[in-house]
Design a protein around this motif. Structure first.
Motif, PDB file in Angstrom:
ATOM      1  N   ARG A 324      -3.880   0.817  -4.468  1.00 22.03           N
ATOM      2  CA  ARG A 324      -2.530   0.276  -4.289  1.00 22.03           C
ATOM      3  C   ARG A 324      -1.471   1.375  -4.321  1.00 22.03           C
ATOM      4  O   ARG A 324      -0.444   1.292  -3.629  1.00 22.03           O
ATOM      5  N   THR A 327      -1.591   2.911  -0.792  1.00 29.51           N
ATOM      6  CA  THR A 327      -0.982   2.050   0.234  1.00 29.51           C
ATOM      7  C   THR A 327       0.538   1.939   0.055  1.00 29.51           C
ATOM      8  O   THR A 327       1.268   1.704   1.023  1.00 29.51           O
ATOM      9  N   LEU A 381      -5.054   3.940   7.625  1.00 36.18           N
ATOM     10  CA  LEU A 381      -4.597   2.831   6.788  1.00 36.18           C
ATOM     11  C   LEU A 381      -3.575   1.972   7.535  1.00 36.18           C
ATOM     12  O   LEU A 381      -3.617   0.738   7.476  1.00 36.18           O
ATOM     13  N   LYS A 382      -2.664   2.612   8.258  1.00 35.60           N
ATOM     14  CA  LYS A 382      -1.666   1.862   9.024  1.00 35.60           C
ATOM     15  C   LYS A 382      -2.335   1.000  10.097  1.00 35.60           C
ATOM     16  O   LYS A 382      -1.979  -0.165  10.291  1.00 35.60           O
ATOM     17  N   GLU A 384      -5.435  -0.128  10.109  1.00 36.45           N
ATOM     18  CA  GLU A 384      -6.172  -1.214   9.466  1.00 36.45           C
ATOM     19  C   GLU A 384      -5.231  -2.378   9.139  1.00 36.45           C
ATOM     20  O   GLU A 384      -5.591  -3.547   9.345  1.00 36.45           O
ATOM     21  N   TYR A 385      -4.048  -2.040   8.653  1.00 36.72           N
ATOM     22  CA  TYR A 385      -3.088  -3.093   8.302  1.00 36.72           C
ATOM     23  C   TYR A 385      -2.592  -3.820   9.541  1.00 36.72           C
ATOM     24  O   TYR A 385      -2.484  -5.059   9.562  1.00 36.72           O
ATOM     25  N   GLU A 386      -2.293  -3.051  10.594  1.00 32.90           N
ATOM     26  CA  GLU A 386      -1.780  -3.651  11.831  1.00 32.90           C
ATOM     27  C   GLU A 386      -2.806  -4.563  12.491  1.00 32.90           C
ATOM     28  O   GLU A 386      -2.463  -5.617  13.047  1.00 32.90           O
ATOM     29  N   LYS A 388      -5.626  -5.991  10.928  1.00 29.59           N
ATOM     30  CA  LYS A 388      -6.253  -7.013  10.083  1.00 29.59           C
ATOM     31  C   LYS A 388      -5.272  -7.729   9.161  1.00 29.59           C
ATOM     32  O   LYS A 388      -5.659  -8.643   8.437  1.00 29.59           O
ATOM     33  N   GLY A 389      -4.026  -7.263   9.150  1.00 29.54           N
ATOM     34  CA  GLY A 389      -3.035  -7.926   8.325  1.00 29.54           C
ATOM     35  C   GLY A 389      -3.084  -7.545   6.868  1.00 29.54           C
ATOM     36  O   GLY A 389      -2.344  -8.095   6.049  1.00 29.54           O
ATOM     37  N   ASP A 390      -3.952  -6.619   6.496  1.00 29.24           N
ATOM     38  CA  ASP A 390      -4.063  -6.161   5.096  1.00 29.24           C
ATOM     39  C   ASP A 390      -4.786  -4.834   5.094  1.00 29.24           C
ATOM     40  O   ASP A 390      -5.449  -4.443   6.057  1.00 29.24           O
ATOM     41  N   TYR A 391      -4.675  -4.130   3.982  1.00 30.94           N
ATOM     42  CA  TYR A 391      -5.384  -2.865   3.827  1.00 30.94           C
ATOM     43  C   TYR A 391      -6.834  -3.128   3.431  1.00 30.94           C
ATOM     44  O   TYR A 391      -7.152  -4.207   2.881  1.00 30.94           O
ATOM     45  N   TYR A 393      -8.993  -3.143   1.068  1.00 31.72           N
ATOM     46  CA  TYR A 393      -9.249  -3.071  -0.379  1.00 31.72           C
ATOM     47  C   TYR A 393     -10.705  -3.402  -0.649  1.00 31.72           C
ATOM     48  O   TYR A 393     -11.309  -4.210   0.047  1.00 31.72           O
TER      49      TYR A 393
END
Length: 393
Positions: A324, A327, A381-382, A384-386, A388-391, A393
């Motif tokens: 966390r 991120t 990381l960016k 992955e978020y874009e 899948k909507g989340d990092y 973890y």
């Protein structure tokens, strides 16, 4: 294609090694001062993946016919630790690496190994046993850290003095030096101890290198004005490849890659001139196909898991709080109190996590703000978020 090394290959042959003539000349010239009884000490810095280890091994190969060259990978200290990493672990690795180098150079060390047993242990009476009715005292022994350390650190000088007609000097390469930050003791005092021994040695050269940010506090502990080696160590930064060097390198080693001008510009932007990423990404690109900017962007996205496998392995070993923290830094660098606020905890609660992430060279502290160390890791990381909507973890 065979001349393009794997990204994580640090033991390159002559055909794979490229450029670095200025760096090699500088380091060799200074190490060869050992012939004149000077004690050169060099600290190689540079971002992870820039090729410090490959450079050290290249110089080792070039000089090992004239010198006794010892190569230590400090990450190997793990095999000696029980619950924690101690100075004893370092000294045991130093001794093992030194004896191995002697064996490879046909330097006889049987006498030194026998001396080591008797000079580095404390002996005391254990019991009596009868042999043909004659009482024989049985002793038991235990390694003494102080004695062992003194023996090991002075071993290079003893070997040189014994073989000065056969070798020009002793060169000791200590790689992954940042591992010392994990010592369960005061690192700075240990560095001062090493310096106190080194400064009295003659015809012995040392070169330190590790995967650490040039802003790392360990560099200050080593080479800063108040550091253990301040004023007595040459700090040399290994730079990334320039745009022109990268182009020349791939033209020579991977001529089958057909970049357009904008495609190559994007390739360089993606890899940041870091040899590890250049080699890894180039090996994944399709041969004899036009590689324009759009194609490079597409291939880069597909290649990210392979480019970052060493970092994603580390990512999944982190605690939830450590993940966390990272991120929280994806969008921009933050101060410690700002990170704590984003995590909804107190500033004191993240101290240990911040320290560990710095020790693992995942984040760095720059002008009071923490930031993700590797920009390509941040890009992953960016993405992955874009997507899948989340990092992850």
């Amino acid at each position: 294609m065979r001349n393009l090394p794997l990204g994580n290959d640090n033991d390159l042959d002559q055909s794979q090694f490229y450029n670095r003539t200025e760096e090699i000349s500088f380091i060799k010239d200074n190490l060869e001062l050992a012939k004149k009884a000077s004690t050169p000490t060099i600290l190689l810095t540079g971002i992870r993946g820039v090729g410090k280890t490959a450079l050290m091994k290249k110089i080792k190969k070039d000089l090992e016919n004239d010198y006794l060259v010892v190569y230590m990978d400090l990450s190997a200290m793990d095999k000696y630790k029980k619950d924690k990493l101690t100075r004893f672990c370092f000294m045991k690795l130093f001794y093992e690496s030194f004896i191995r180098a002697c064996n490879e150079s046909d330097i006889i060390t049987v006498d030194k190994r026998i001396m080591k047993f008797f000079k580095t242990r404390n002996f005391k009476f254990d019991r009596l046993e009868s042999v043909n009715d004659i009482p024989v005292p049985i002793l038991k022994s235990q390694e003494d850290y102080s004695k062992f350390t003194d023996f090991v650190m002075n071993l290079p000088q003893k070997i040189y003095d014994d073989y000065l007609n056969d070798i020009d000097g002793v060169l000791i390469f200590m790689d992954e030096f940042q591992i010392l930050k994990q010592l369960d003791e005061d690192v700075n005092s240990f560095l001062w101890y090493i310096r106190s021994v080194i400064q009295s040695q003659r015809n012995i050269g040392y070169i330190f290198s590790g995967s650490m940010s040039i802003k790392d506090e360990l560099i200050s502990d080593i080479a800063g004005q108040k550091g253990a080696f301040g004023g007595r160590i040459l700090n040399y930064e290994i730079k990334t490849f320039s745009h022109a060097t990268t182009k020349s390198y791939l033209n020579e080693k991977a001529e089958y890659l057909q970049f357009t001008d904008d495609g190559f510009d994007r390739f360089y932007n993606c890899t940041k001139g870091i040899p590890f990423y250049i080699n890894t990404f180039a090996r994944l690109l399709p041969p004899f196909e036009q590689l324009d900017e759009e194609r490079i962007v597409s291939e880069f996205k597909k290649s990210l898991p392979y480019l970052l496998i060493h970092l994603t392995n580390e990512w999944y070993k982190l605690t939830a709080q450590e993940q966390r923290i990272i991120t929280a830094l994806v969008d921009k660098p933050l101060r410690r109190i700002e990170i704590a606020k984003k995590l909804n905890v107190t500033s004191g609660a993240i101290g240990a996590s911040l320290k560990r992430l710095q020790n693992e060279t995942l984040i760095e502290l720059n002008n009071g703000q923490y930031q993700i160390y590797d920009s390509i890791f941040r890009t992953w990381l960016k993405m992955e978020y874009e997507e899948k909507g989340d990092y992850p973890y």
